[in-house]
Design a protein around this motif. Sequence first.
Motif, PDB file in Angstrom:
ATOM      1  N   ILE A   8       0.787  -1.121  -0.117  1.00  0.00           N
ATOM      2  CA  ILE A   8       0.173   0.171   0.053  1.00  0.00           C
ATOM      3  C   ILE A   8       1.247   1.437  -0.493  1.00  0.00           C
ATOM      4  O   ILE A   8       2.047   1.223   0.775  1.00  0.00           O
ATOM      5  CB  ILE A   8      -0.585  -0.052   1.286  1.00  0.00           C
ATOM      6  N   ALA A   9       0.260   2.287  -0.586  1.00  0.00           N
ATOM      7  CA  ALA A   9       1.406   3.498  -0.941  1.00  0.00           C
ATOM      8  C   ALA A   9       0.516   4.785  -0.185  1.00  0.00           C
ATOM      9  O   ALA A   9      -0.783   5.182  -0.347  1.00  0.00           O
ATOM     10  CB  ALA A   9       1.061   3.813  -2.008  1.00  0.00           C
ATOM     11  N   ILE A  10       1.105   4.618   0.835  1.00  0.00           N
ATOM     12  CA  ILE A  10       0.281   6.099   0.951  1.00  0.00           C
ATOM     13  C   ILE A  10       1.376   7.576   1.623  1.00  0.00           C
ATOM     14  O   ILE A  10       2.209   7.509   0.953  1.00  0.00           O
ATOM     15  CB  ILE A  10      -0.074   6.374   3.523  1.00  0.00           C
ATOM     16  N   ASP A  19      -4.054  10.850   9.300  1.00  0.00           N
ATOM     17  CA  ASP A  19      -5.412  10.245   8.669  1.00  0.00           C
ATOM     18  C   ASP A  19      -4.933   8.908   8.236  1.00  0.00           C
ATOM     19  O   ASP A  19      -5.538   8.058   8.698  1.00  0.00           O
ATOM     20  CB  ASP A  19      -6.415  10.665   8.207  1.00  0.00           C
ATOM     21  N   SER A  20      -4.441   8.944   7.245  1.00  0.00           N
ATOM     22  CA  SER A  20      -4.211   7.289   6.830  1.00  0.00           C
ATOM     23  C   SER A  20      -3.118   6.015   7.549  1.00  0.00           C
ATOM     24  O   SER A  20      -3.603   5.040   7.700  1.00  0.00           O
ATOM     25  CB  SER A  20      -2.462   7.407   5.283  1.00  0.00           C
ATOM     26  N   VAL A  21      -2.501   7.016   8.345  1.00  0.00           N
ATOM     27  CA  VAL A  21      -1.774   5.914   9.892  1.00  0.00           C
ATOM     28  C   VAL A  21      -2.757   6.054  10.583  1.00  0.00           C
ATOM     29  O   VAL A  21      -2.546   4.241  11.298  1.00  0.00           O
ATOM     30  CB  VAL A  21      -0.433   6.941  10.046  1.00  0.00           C
ATOM     31  N   GLN A  22      -3.463   6.670  10.907  1.00  0.00           N
ATOM     32  CA  GLN A  22      -4.489   6.587  12.171  1.00  0.00           C
ATOM     33  C   GLN A  22      -5.491   5.195  11.796  1.00  0.00           C
ATOM     34  O   GLN A  22      -5.442   4.881  12.506  1.00  0.00           O
ATOM     35  CB  GLN A  22      -5.221   7.516  12.167  1.00  0.00           C
ATOM     36  N   LEU A  23      -6.215   5.287  10.391  1.00  0.00           N
ATOM     37  CA  LEU A  23      -6.783   4.625   9.832  1.00  0.00           C
ATOM     38  C   LEU A  23      -6.403   3.431   9.516  1.00  0.00           C
ATOM     39  O   LEU A  23      -7.112   2.220  10.488  1.00  0.00           O
ATOM     40  CB  LEU A  23      -7.220   4.776   8.491  1.00  0.00           C
ATOM     41  N   LEU A  24      -5.242   2.734   9.881  1.00  0.00           N
ATOM     42  CA  LEU A  24      -4.795   1.452   9.724  1.00  0.00           C
ATOM     43  C   LEU A  24      -4.553   0.842  11.543  1.00  0.00           C
ATOM     44  O   LEU A  24      -4.706   0.046  11.304  1.00  0.00           O
ATOM     45  CB  LEU A  24      -3.089   1.322   8.824  1.00  0.00           C
ATOM     46  N   LYS A  25      -4.076   1.973  12.076  1.00  0.00           N
ATOM     47  CA  LYS A  25      -3.801   1.474  13.926  1.00  0.00           C
ATOM     48  C   LYS A  25      -5.267   1.244  14.071  1.00  0.00           C
ATOM     49  O   LYS A  25      -5.512   0.225  14.687  1.00  0.00           O
ATOM     50  CB  LYS A  25      -3.342   2.525  14.152  1.00  0.00           C
ATOM     51  N   GLN A  30      -0.446  -3.069  13.376  1.00  0.00           N
ATOM     52  CA  GLN A  30       0.880  -2.403  13.722  1.00  0.00           C
ATOM     53  C   GLN A  30       1.789  -2.452  13.008  1.00  0.00           C
ATOM     54  O   GLN A  30       2.157  -3.066  12.342  1.00  0.00           O
ATOM     55  CB  GLN A  30       0.883  -3.862  15.006  1.00  0.00           C
ATOM     56  N   LEU A  31       1.719  -1.207  12.822  1.00  0.00           N
ATOM     57  CA  LEU A  31       3.073  -0.722  11.917  1.00  0.00           C
ATOM     58  C   LEU A  31       4.770  -0.246  12.289  1.00  0.00           C
ATOM     59  O   LEU A  31       4.345  -0.012  13.185  1.00  0.00           O
ATOM     60  CB  LEU A  31       3.427   0.689  10.946  1.00  0.00           C
ATOM     61  N   ARG A  32       5.315  -1.073  12.199  1.00  0.00           N
ATOM     62  CA  ARG A  32       7.136  -0.921  12.813  1.00  0.00           C
ATOM     63  C   ARG A  32       7.144   0.632  12.197  1.00  0.00           C
ATOM     64  O   ARG A  32       6.455   1.495  11.373  1.00  0.00           O
ATOM     65  CB  ARG A  32       7.849  -2.133  12.019  1.00  0.00           C
ATOM     66  N   LEU A 203     -10.138  -4.728   3.585  1.00  0.00           N
ATOM     67  CA  LEU A 203     -11.778  -3.611   3.571  1.00  0.00           C
ATOM     68  C   LEU A 203     -12.811  -2.981   4.700  1.00  0.00           C
ATOM     69  O   LEU A 203     -13.770  -2.814   5.353  1.00  0.00           O
ATOM     70  CB  LEU A 203     -12.638  -3.144   2.130  1.00  0.00           C
ATOM     71  N   PHE A 204     -12.920  -4.957   5.033  1.00  0.00           N
ATOM     72  CA  PHE A 204     -13.323  -5.330   5.961  1.00  0.00           C
ATOM     73  C   PHE A 204     -13.211  -4.591   7.407  1.00  0.00           C
ATOM     74  O   PHE A 204     -14.137  -3.846   7.944  1.00  0.00           O
ATOM     75  CB  PHE A 204     -13.059  -6.749   6.216  1.00  0.00           C
ATOM     76  N   ARG A 205     -12.323  -4.450   7.840  1.00  0.00           N
ATOM     77  CA  ARG A 205     -11.893  -3.758   9.162  1.00  0.00           C
ATOM     78  C   ARG A 205     -11.340  -2.144   8.608  1.00  0.00           C
ATOM     79  O   ARG A 205     -12.712  -1.892   9.564  1.00  0.00           O
ATOM     80  CB  ARG A 205     -10.247  -3.903   8.763  1.00  0.00           C
ATOM     81  N   ILE A 206     -11.753  -1.743   7.814  1.00  0.00           N
ATOM     82  CA  ILE A 206     -12.316  -0.352   6.886  1.00  0.00           C
ATOM     83  C   ILE A 206     -13.123   0.102   7.064  1.00  0.00           C
ATOM     84  O   ILE A 206     -13.994   1.167   8.036  1.00  0.00           O
ATOM     85  CB  ILE A 206     -11.013   0.011   6.174  1.00  0.00           C
ATOM     86  N   ARG A 207     -14.523  -0.673   6.374  1.00  0.00           N
ATOM     87  CA  ARG A 207     -15.581  -0.219   6.844  1.00  0.00           C
ATOM     88  C   ARG A 207     -16.598  -0.657   8.348  1.00  0.00           C
ATOM     89  O   ARG A 207     -17.431   0.315   8.598  1.00  0.00           O
ATOM     90  CB  ARG A 207     -16.759  -1.548   5.891  1.00  0.00           C
ATOM     91  N   ALA A 208     -15.749  -1.256   9.182  1.00  0.00           N
ATOM     92  CA  ALA A 208     -16.039  -1.656  10.094  1.00  0.00           C
ATOM     93  C   ALA A 208     -15.953  -0.169  11.386  1.00  0.00           C
ATOM     94  O   ALA A 208     -16.274   0.312  11.973  1.00  0.00           O
ATOM     95  CB  ALA A 208     -15.840  -2.898  10.919  1.00  0.00           C
ATOM     96  N   VAL A 209     -14.905   0.366  11.326  1.00  0.00           N
ATOM     97  CA  VAL A 209     -14.145   1.082  11.619  1.00  0.00           C
ATOM     98  C   VAL A 209     -15.043   2.651  11.565  1.00  0.00           C
ATOM     99  O   VAL A 209     -15.290   3.527  11.821  1.00  0.00           O
ATOM    100  CB  VAL A 209     -13.059   1.578  11.524  1.00  0.00           C
ATOM    101  N   LYS A 210     -15.351   2.864  10.083  1.00  0.00           N
ATOM    102  CA  LYS A 210     -15.983   4.063   9.438  1.00  0.00           C
ATOM    103  C   LYS A 210     -17.800   3.680  10.022  1.00  0.00           C
ATOM    104  O   LYS A 210     -17.898   5.241  10.725  1.00  0.00           O
ATOM    105  CB  LYS A 210     -16.091   3.995   7.833  1.00  0.00           C
ATOM    106  N   LYS A 211     -18.084   2.386   9.746  1.00  0.00           N
ATOM    107  CA  LYS A 211     -19.749   2.441  10.973  1.00  0.00           C
ATOM    108  C   LYS A 211     -19.133   2.487  12.589  1.00  0.00           C
ATOM    109  O   LYS A 211     -20.634   3.447  12.681  1.00  0.00           O
ATOM    110  CB  LYS A 211     -19.516   1.216  10.384  1.00  0.00           C
ATOM    111  N   ALA A 212     -18.365   2.904  12.451  1.00  0.00           N
ATOM    112  CA  ALA A 212     -18.574   3.104  14.101  1.00  0.00           C
ATOM    113  C   ALA A 212     -18.452   4.456  14.262  1.00  0.00           C
ATOM    114  O   ALA A 212     -19.115   4.784  15.576  1.00  0.00           O
ATOM    115  CB  ALA A 212     -16.732   2.759  14.470  1.00  0.00           C
ATOM    116  N   GLN A 213     -17.481   5.225  13.090  1.00  0.00           N
ATOM    117  CA  GLN A 213     -17.013   6.675  13.372  1.00  0.00           C
ATOM    118  C   GLN A 213     -18.199   7.269  13.039  1.00  0.00           C
ATOM    119  O   GLN A 213     -18.830   8.998  13.859  1.00  0.00           O
ATOM    120  CB  GLN A 213     -16.157   6.956  12.527  1.00  0.00           C
TER     121      GLN A 213
END
Length: 287
Positions: A8-10, A19-25, A30-32, A203-213
């Motif tokens: 993935i390129a950000i 915001d991109s790094v926070q979304l992955l978090k 867990q990013l090194r 995408l499953f994880r991202i959509r769960a985060v977006k829905k929660a927000q």
Amino acid sequence: MSQIRLKIAIQKSGRLYEDSVQLLKECGIQLRNVKDRLRTEADNFPLEVFFLRDDDIPQYVEDGVADIGIVGENVLQEKNKKAFVVEALGFGKCRLSLAIPRAEEYEGVQSLQGKKIATSYPFILQEFLKEHNVTADIHEISGSVEIAPGIGLADMVADLVSSGSTLFMNGLKEVETILESQAVMISNIALSSEQELILQKLLFRIRAVKKAQKNKYILLNAPNDQLTQIIGLLPGMKSPTVLPLAIEGWSSVHSVLSEDTFWDIIEQLKEAGAEGILVVPIEKMIV
């Protein structure tokens, strides 16, 4: 055999980076150490991250150097590369707009005929003008576009706008929106089946985060003689949860409310007799 990773390129810096790094978090990835690095890997998800200039991300994704990327729609459209949007992410919202000196009157798109327009987005602007059968002189500028009318380089600008304060400080006013933009996830057109599977998990994880927000968890106490009315105000994901309280004649009601309708419904709940209303943020929401 080495594990297949989705690349993935950000953005390496700028308005979309944090915001991109926070979304992955928030997706539990867990990013090194990402500080001052151009590449890193996740410890608990098959993901490799490239930190790039935002202008370069569509090209990297088209070429398959990166499988997916997070980029503004404005950049994606301007670069016009072969990559497609798989998810709108909801952050980094802005718009590409035409702006003219505040003292001037705007008489519609046709009044742009023959004008000099400064912009960092010549492709999008040219497509917009073509759509409206207007011919104008486009001056491509890489930065500080808003000063162009003040120094005599152009009659007006086509620039990114968030709050509009930069335009105001430079004596300009916004008159026409060319493009509404936000951060989107883009993908290469030829992912392998293994890469596609990883993308769908992400995408499953991202959509769960977006829905929660976009939703709040709500708990309240309700008199039993008002339960029907109160439940009618709380649709929830299926229906509210109702539990009896130790105090006779009262129940505890649990539900989920959309951020868009939250305050209106809270007022109606209070009017219906609800008490002790608690509102709790949702970390993830899977439906």
